[in-house]
Design an enzyme around this catalytic site. Sequence first.
Site, mmCIF file in Angstrom:
data_model
loop_
_atom_site.group_PDB
_atom_site.id
_atom_site.type_symbol
_atom_site.label_atom_id
_atom_site.label_comp_id
_atom_site.label_asym_id
_atom_site.label_seq_id
_atom_site.Cartn_x
_atom_site.Cartn_y
_atom_site.Cartn_z
ATOM 1 N N HIS A 234 0.796 -1.226 0.000
ATOM 2 C CA HIS A 234 0.000 0.000 0.000
ATOM 3 C C HIS A 234 0.832 1.282 0.000
ATOM 4 C CE1 HIS A 234 1.116 -0.157 4.213
ATOM 5 N NE2 HIS A 234 0.758 1.097 4.319
HETATM 6 C C1 UD1 Z 1 -1.532 5.360 6.373
HETATM 7 C C2 UD1 Z 1 -0.153 5.759 6.911
HETATM 8 C C3 UD1 Z 1 0.844 4.635 6.684
HETATM 9 C C4 UD1 Z 1 0.317 3.333 7.246
HETATM 10 C C5 UD1 Z 1 -1.065 3.055 6.680
HETATM 11 C C6 UD1 Z 1 -1.662 1.800 7.264
HETATM 12 C C7 UD1 Z 1 0.378 8.153 6.738
HETATM 13 C C8 UD1 Z 1 1.169 9.150 5.985
HETATM 14 N N1 UD1 Z 1 0.373 6.931 6.208
HETATM 15 O O1 UD1 Z 1 -1.381 5.183 4.975
HETATM 16 O O2 UD1 Z 1 2.049 4.952 7.336
HETATM 17 O O3 UD1 Z 1 1.208 2.303 6.890
HETATM 18 O O4 UD1 Z 1 -1.930 4.153 6.985
HETATM 19 O O5 UD1 Z 1 -2.805 1.411 6.605
HETATM 20 O O6 UD1 Z 1 -0.178 8.473 7.764
HETATM 21 N N2 UD1 Z 1 -8.767 5.280 2.445
HETATM 22 C C9 UD1 Z 1 -10.016 4.736 2.428
HETATM 23 N N3 UD1 Z 1 -10.555 4.360 3.631
HETATM 24 C C10 UD1 Z 1 -9.916 4.507 4.803
HETATM 25 C C11 UD1 Z 1 -8.639 5.099 4.801
HETATM 26 C C12 UD1 Z 1 -8.073 5.463 3.609
HETATM 27 O O7 UD1 Z 1 -10.639 4.576 1.387
HETATM 28 O O8 UD1 Z 1 -10.458 4.138 5.860
HETATM 29 C C13 UD1 Z 1 -8.146 5.658 1.142
HETATM 30 C C14 UD1 Z 1 -8.412 7.082 0.750
HETATM 31 O O9 UD1 Z 1 -8.518 7.117 -0.621
HETATM 32 C C15 UD1 Z 1 -7.125 7.786 1.160
HETATM 33 C C16 UD1 Z 1 -6.078 6.703 0.934
HETATM 34 O O10 UD1 Z 1 -6.752 5.479 1.237
HETATM 35 O O11 UD1 Z 1 -6.921 8.937 0.427
HETATM 36 C C17 UD1 Z 1 -4.858 6.831 1.780
HETATM 37 O O12 UD1 Z 1 -5.218 6.932 3.175
HETATM 38 P P1 UD1 Z 1 -4.238 7.693 4.181
HETATM 39 O O13 UD1 Z 1 -4.777 7.638 5.554
HETATM 40 O O14 UD1 Z 1 -3.895 9.041 3.634
HETATM 41 O O15 UD1 Z 1 -2.876 6.874 4.083
HETATM 42 P P2 UD1 Z 1 -2.645 5.291 4.018
HETATM 43 O O16 UD1 Z 1 -2.158 4.953 2.652
HETATM 44 O O17 UD1 Z 1 -3.798 4.540 4.576
#
Ligand code: UD1
Length: 393
Positions: A234
């Site tokens: 991811h």
């Molecule tokens: C975040 C952490 C990463 C961790 C990961 C675990 C940061 C910078 N990154 O990354 O270190 O390894 O979590 O999973 O804090 N989204 C959904 N549903 C959710 C959450 C996210 O659809 O419940 C999608 C959204 O499109 C979002 C994208 O995933 O824009 C990324 O989510 P985000 O929280 O920004 O970072 P992660 O890639 O989850």
Amino acid sequence: MIIAPRVHVICQSFHRPLETELQFLMVAGARPNFIKIAPLIKAAEAYNAEHGRAAVHLQWRLVHTGQHYDEKMSERLFQELGMAPPEINLEAGSGTHAVQTATVMCRFEQVCLETKPDWVVVVGDVNSTMACALVCAKMGIKVAHVEAGLRSFDRQMPEEVNRLVTDALADLLLTPSHDADENLKHEGIPEAKIKLVGNVLIDALIANTAQAESSQVMEDLGLQSKAFAYVTLHRPGNVDQKETLSGIMCHLNRLATRLPVVFPMHPRTRKMLAQFQITPPRQGAFHLLEPIGYHDSLHLTRNARFILTDSGGLQEESTYFRTPCLTLRPNTERPVTVTLGSNRLTHLNRLSDDIGEVLNSDDRRGRVPPLWDGKAAGRVIAALVEHDQLLRR
Ligand code: UD1
């Protein structure tokens, strides 16, 4: 209690009758945070039960920043971990790094103004971790960082920036391994602030062993122990570029002709596949899943022939189970998983060779690092109480 922008009256302050009361907020924002917070809550409860009212009494509240909000990334995990739903939810949600960080900061500042905690405990390295540490530093609230000192030395990773900022601001740095202590000392953090406590993620793993054992996920997917690959990817470095992501999917396609591949997909990865119009493989031996539960994930990690991942947590969990792990990253902030554990770094250019090497070697390797013993959270709470007492003198 939910704190959304439209809600004006938010939450009551801690009541402060005793000098011996230590009041703190625990912050969790994203999936790996929830797993690390669960043993901390249990350890705080155990501390109060053991020490009674005569000693320091702990009072805490759990703040969910809402960084992860999908049912499969959040609520389900709370249920599996036996945690009550968080009392306070900031509902910050997704956004650019600046938007997400700023949203958490604005809403968390409000919580701190209302609750006036003595300490805030943050875990890991996600945006929520850094955002809340920064709020506290500006408000004069003490911060304890659990999983401090890990460094990939790669500032292109957002997590590395989060680690550096959080550790620079924290008052108490609770580390999982010796290398983390060395990193902090090298950065000039006073030794008195650093405490080696071990790995709280492994506390959670050990506490959930029995439930993980009774997972039905392998039966449901028709998998045999030590005869499948478990994949999670991811990180932006792997999934945000079309060429890289399609290269990875080609490798996985080929791998699925040799042994079954199980790939529960993070929402970010799924979103990028759709955006780049990459069709995921659909062969019988390729199991593309929605995010799976914690117990199912532990069960797969224990029983996989090998793991292919870019997750920090899976590097550690596979080390604990001694399951061979290939980490598709140029570096790791968890070097102990390579020097002692079952982890090896890999690259897209040599992934086929590395997979071949893993399949031709033992199905268990490495050893469990020191202090990965299921008691780290107890040491966190003891260190917090001790440090608080020292600062009050
Ligand atoms: C975040 C952490 C990463 C961790 C990961 C675990 C940061 C910078 N990154 O990354 O270190 O390894 O979590 O999973 O804090 N989204 C959904 N549903 C959710 C959450 C996210 O659809 O419940 C999608 C959204 O499109 C979002 C994208 O995933 O824009 C990324 O989510 P985000 O929280 O920004 O970072 P992660 O890639 O989850």
